[in-house]
Design a protein around this motif. Structure first.
Motif, short mmCIF file in Angstrom:
data_model
loop_
_atom_site.label_atom_id
_atom_site.label_comp_id
_atom_site.label_asym_id
_atom_site.label_seq_id
_atom_site.Cartn_x
_atom_site.Cartn_y
_atom_site.Cartn_z
N VAL A 95 0.44 -0.94 -0.16
CA VAL A 95 0.08 0.20 -0.24
C VAL A 95 0.73 1.53 -0.32
N LEU A 96 -0.07 1.81 -0.04
CA LEU A 96 1.10 3.61 -0.77
C LEU A 96 -0.33 4.74 -0.36
N TYR A 97 0.57 4.94 0.96
CA TYR A 97 -1.01 5.84 2.54
C TYR A 97 -0.65 7.55 2.06
N LEU A 98 -1.67 8.07 1.24
CA LEU A 98 -1.34 9.50 1.39
C LEU A 98 -2.71 10.05 2.59
N PHE A 99 -3.45 9.87 3.12
CA PHE A 99 -4.22 9.65 4.85
C PHE A 99 -4.03 8.54 5.03
N LEU A 100 -3.88 9.01 7.26
CA LEU A 100 -4.19 8.10 7.81
C LEU A 100 -4.50 8.54 8.68
N ASN A 101 -5.88 7.92 8.89
CA ASN A 101 -5.97 8.00 10.50
C ASN A 101 -5.16 10.01 10.60
N ALA A 130 -7.28 7.59 2.66
CA ALA A 130 -6.96 7.04 0.83
C ALA A 130 -5.71 6.41 1.06
N PHE A 131 -5.45 5.82 0.49
CA PHE A 131 -4.34 5.42 -0.36
C PHE A 131 -4.72 3.91 -1.42
N PHE A 132 -3.24 4.19 -2.44
CA PHE A 132 -3.22 2.98 -3.65
C PHE A 132 -2.87 1.85 -2.94
N SER A 133 -3.94 0.66 -3.23
CA SER A 133 -3.78 -0.42 -3.06
C SER A 133 -2.52 -1.48 -4.24
#
Length: 244
Positions: A95-101, A130-133
């Protein structure tokens, strides 16, 4: 806040103190409930092109293995590096996180300006998650549940969906590239990828549409307080050990 759990009686839906009673509950939401999905689908081409352009650069991709917290049922999937539990029992899930918590991953967001703009413009009330999976061929994501019914999950399939299946509750989906959809990841779900190309999807969580803006503001404030308190407690942990 008091840890009480809503006994909803809904098969395959998570039991959590974070659930909000009375919200509409469907494993997969009918498309007519989310007319804004057309605007999301219109961004598929530019988002995929931006992702592919970044992957071609010599810089680190920003992708990392997806990991769950360590839990008893995941003992057989403990990561070799000791950091959490693998989300797959075969294959690779990155995964590549853009937003998390409520945290924005600045370096990643800078490299994906079109994607971030699409998240802010085309998705309603995003949950700051939001993230790429990316899922390699031959992978199986083991069954699991999300933490709460207060958010819904939006998928924008980008590429590599041949022979890919997603189970949500008792429904089996075969997503198609460019066709966005909404589902409730508080239901048990798992996925299989038997195609020949890496499956890529943009995942964005949104607040449940039955929640008012005032309720979202209240819940977001509670969540932020909990995260700050957790961070503060983690920083104090060595002192607890010393005092004990």
């Amino acid at each position: 806040m008091n840890g009480r759990i809503w006994e909803h009686g809904i098969p395959l839906m998570c039991r959590s103190a974070e659930n909000v009673p009375g919200l509409r509950s469907m494993p997969v939401w009918p498309k007519e409930e989310s007319p804004w999905l057309a605007a999301v689908e219109a961004r598929q081409g530019e988002i995929l092109a931006e992702l592919m352009a970044v992957r071609k650069t010599s810089a680190p991709s920003g992708f990392q293995p997806y990991r769950d917290p360590i839990h008893p049922s995941g003992e057989t999937r403990r990561a070799a590096d000791g950091l959490g539990v693998e989300g797959v029992d075969k294959g690779m899930w990155n995964v590549l996180y853009l937003f998390l918590n409520h945290k924005q991953f600045e370096d990643n967001c800078i490299r994906f300006p079109k994607t971030v703009r699409a998240i802010e413009e085309a998705f309603p009330r995003h949950y700051s998650h939001a993230f790429f999976s990316a899922l390699t061929p031959g992978s199986h994501i083991v069954k699991h549940q999300g933490p709460s019914n207060r958010m819904l999950r939006v998928w924008l399939p980008l590429c590599g969906f041949d022979k890919f299946r997603l189970r949500v509750g008792e429904q089996i989906l075969e997503p198609k590239e460019g066709q966005a959809f909404v589902w409730d990841h508080s239901y048990e779900h798992e996925a299989w990828h038997e195609g020949s190309e890496t499956r890529l999807v943009l995942i964005v969580d949104i607040w449940h549409p039955d929640l008012s803006d005032a309720e979202v503001k209240f819940l977001r404030t509670l969540q932020s307080c909990r995260l700050r308190a957790g961070k503060a407690l983690a920083e104090l942990e060595p002192w607890w050990k010393w005092e004990a």
